[in-house]
Motif scaffolding. Structure first.
Motif, PDB file in Angstrom:
ATOM      1  N   ILE A 194      22.146  54.348  77.503  1.00  0.00           N
ATOM      2  CA  ILE A 194      21.619  55.867  77.866  1.00  0.00           C
ATOM      3  C   ILE A 194      20.287  56.780  77.842  1.00  0.00           C
ATOM      4  N   HIS A 195      19.254  55.110  77.088  1.00  0.00           N
ATOM      5  CA  HIS A 195      18.081  55.360  77.855  1.00  0.00           C
ATOM      6  C   HIS A 195      17.425  55.158  78.938  1.00  0.00           C
ATOM      7  N   ILE A 196      17.979  53.797  79.723  1.00  0.00           N
ATOM      8  CA  ILE A 196      17.688  53.384  80.987  1.00  0.00           C
ATOM      9  C   ILE A 196      17.659  54.873  81.464  1.00  0.00           C
ATOM     10  N   GLU A 197      19.157  55.068  81.254  1.00  0.00           N
ATOM     11  CA  GLU A 197      20.094  56.486  82.815  1.00  0.00           C
ATOM     12  C   GLU A 197      19.134  57.613  82.256  1.00  0.00           C
ATOM     13  N   LYS A 198      17.992  58.450  81.237  1.00  0.00           N
ATOM     14  CA  LYS A 198      17.157  59.011  80.723  1.00  0.00           C
ATOM     15  C   LYS A 198      16.048  58.441  81.735  1.00  0.00           C
ATOM     16  N   ALA A 199      15.358  58.193  82.414  1.00  0.00           N
ATOM     17  CA  ALA A 199      14.318  57.248  82.264  1.00  0.00           C
ATOM     18  C   ALA A 199      14.990  57.649  84.261  1.00  0.00           C
ATOM     19  N   TYR A 200      15.388  56.749  84.833  1.00  0.00           N
ATOM     20  CA  TYR A 200      15.723  57.189  86.349  1.00  0.00           C
ATOM     21  C   TYR A 200      16.877  57.713  87.002  1.00  0.00           C
ATOM     22  N   GLY A 201      17.821  58.804  85.783  1.00  0.00           N
ATOM     23  CA  GLY A 201      18.398  59.577  85.947  1.00  0.00           C
ATOM     24  C   GLY A 201      19.951  58.982  86.654  1.00  0.00           C
ATOM     25  N   ILE A 202      20.918  59.730  85.840  1.00  0.00           N
ATOM     26  CA  ILE A 202      22.068  58.871  85.877  1.00  0.00           C
ATOM     27  C   ILE A 202      22.595  58.384  86.855  1.00  0.00           C
ATOM     28  N   GLY A 203      22.590  59.347  87.853  1.00  0.00           N
ATOM     29  CA  GLY A 203      23.564  58.621  89.236  1.00  0.00           C
ATOM     30  C   GLY A 203      22.185  57.627  89.996  1.00  0.00           C
ATOM     31  N   ASP A 304      11.638  52.791  74.321  1.00  0.00           N
ATOM     32  CA  ASP A 304      10.450  54.344  74.802  1.00  0.00           C
ATOM     33  C   ASP A 304      10.348  54.203  76.492  1.00  0.00           C
ATOM     34  N   VAL A 305      11.587  54.779  76.620  1.00  0.00           N
ATOM     35  CA  VAL A 305      11.365  55.629  77.837  1.00  0.00           C
ATOM     36  C   VAL A 305      10.062  55.573  78.476  1.00  0.00           C
ATOM     37  N   GLU A 306       9.632  55.823  78.168  1.00  0.00           N
ATOM     38  CA  GLU A 306       7.831  56.274  78.475  1.00  0.00           C
ATOM     39  C   GLU A 306       7.048  54.783  79.209  1.00  0.00           C
ATOM     40  N   VAL A 307       7.836  54.163  78.982  1.00  0.00           N
ATOM     41  CA  VAL A 307       7.359  52.445  78.095  1.00  0.00           C
ATOM     42  C   VAL A 307       8.164  52.208  79.827  1.00  0.00           C
ATOM     43  N   LEU A 308       9.564  51.947  79.566  1.00  0.00           N
ATOM     44  CA  LEU A 308      10.422  52.279  80.903  1.00  0.00           C
ATOM     45  C   LEU A 308       9.800  52.151  81.832  1.00  0.00           C
ATOM     46  N   LYS A 309       8.980  53.386  82.196  1.00  0.00           N
ATOM     47  CA  LYS A 309       9.025  54.666  83.465  1.00  0.00           C
ATOM     48  C   LYS A 309       8.213  53.611  83.662  1.00  0.00           C
ATOM     49  N   GLN A 310       6.831  53.379  83.702  1.00  0.00           N
ATOM     50  CA  GLN A 310       5.437  52.706  83.763  1.00  0.00           C
ATOM     51  C   GLN A 310       6.171  51.643  85.318  1.00  0.00           C
ATOM     52  N   GLU A 311       4.794  51.920  85.661  1.00  0.00           N
ATOM     53  CA  GLU A 311       4.965  51.137  86.663  1.00  0.00           C
ATOM     54  C   GLU A 311       4.711  49.408  86.433  1.00  0.00           C
TER      55      GLU A 311
END
Length: 326
Positions: A194-203, A304-311
């Protein structure tokens, strides 16, 4: 002085990788030269790729003395002073005509060198060297084509079950999330997804979950009908289906994001994934890994979704600020 590694501690696939990388770490710490002893299962992982090879039969033709240094050090050593004291006694005097053979789970885990580097106990970032070399050798040996994140993020998750999922026989596997082989429940893994999908979008997230056949029922029930999710059931580890094991490990390496369990097999893959995101739970045999390439979960599977989204940090090998995450 040369050294090599023999795999005499038993255990399954991930344990042998821990023995291998644990021995290589010791060699780097004490400036020993690695020579490779062929070993069919582990040769797939590239540990002897482009190394000098000395078979067991050739040793006495090449060296005047063969010195065996035995473990076990299942969990390695955390304290630097203890490390020096232990190996001052264990290692023989340096001699170019001596071969040192590490065996029976003689390990210093690569992650254990991170605090030593940060505290200036070691000049070399040995964790980074191990991660870079193992990733590059595996990629080169198998001609992997690793690209940037695609429009669909490919997530591979490992859920450890098998015959280890037995509370009566293995109570430590159910004791604390800090334990090796701890058996997280399905809510933990669902929460991570669920946290990964928050970062990138469910689809935009495609998930493949790998597990063994034994005790896989709850996994199939929970995830087989989950959107954009596929469950792949492999052979039980006792069957030693090495072709299948190698294929699964390659899938772990190639994934955009790997979600490890507290299992030696997927945990060891964290050292082979240069330039790719790995999600893990800090525990006894994997800690301190640098963000944002590595993202830790809490005991409930949250990240931490914000860390996951970092480059991705392309070069983690010359860091001046290498934060240690407990």
């Amino acid at each position: 002085m040369d050294f090599t590694i023999e795999f005499t501690s038993g255990g399954n696939h991930g344990h042998q990788l821990k023995d291998a990388l644990g021995g290589l770490t010791i060699g780097k710490l004490f400036n020993l030269n690695y020579v490779h002893t062929p070993y069919s299962y582990l040769d797939y992982f590239g540990l002897g790729y482009q190394c000098i090879v000395v078979t067991k039969e050739e040793r006495l033709l090449r060296y005047n003395a063969i010195i065996r240094v035995e473990g076990p050090l299942w969990c390695g050593i955390d304290e630097y002073d203890e490390l020096l004291e232990y190996f001052e006694k264990a290692l023989p005097p340096r001699n170019e005509n001596t071969l040192v053979v590490f065996e029976n789970a003689l390990r210093i885990h690569p992650f254990q060198t991170i605090p030593w580097f940060l505290n200036n106990n070691t000049e070399r970032n040995i964790f980074a060297e191990i991660q870079k070399e193992t990733s590059q050798k595996f990629n080169d040996l198998h001609d992997l084509k690793i690209s940037n994140l695609k429009s669909s993020v490919q997530v591979v998750m490992h859920i450890n079950r098998g015959n280890d999922y037995d509370k009566e026989k293995y109570p430590s596997h159910f004791s604390t999330p800090f334990a090796v082989r701890y058996m997280f429940d399905m809510d933990y893994y669902e929460n991570t997804l669920i946290h990964i999908e928050k970062a990138y979008g469910i689809g935009n997230v495609k998930v493949v979950i790998y597990t063994e056949e034994a005790n896989s029922e709850a996994i199939v029930e929970r995830f087989s009908k989950r959107p954009n999710t596929e469950v792949k059931i492999g052979s039980n580890r006792e069957e030693k289906n090495y072709d299948q094991i190698h294929g699964i490990f390659r899938a772990f390496v190639e994934a955009d994001i790997l979600v490890c369990s507290n299992s030696s097999f997927s945990v060891m893959c964290a050292y082979f994934r240069k330039g790719r995101k790995t999600i893990y739970h800090p525990h006894l045999q994997l800690r301190y890994l640098p963000e944002p390439n590595y993202i830790k979960t809490d005991d409930a599977g949250a990240i931490d979704v914000e860390v996951l989204k970092q480059e991705i940090t392309k070069d983690i090998y010359n860091l001046s600020a290498f934060e240690v995450a407990e």
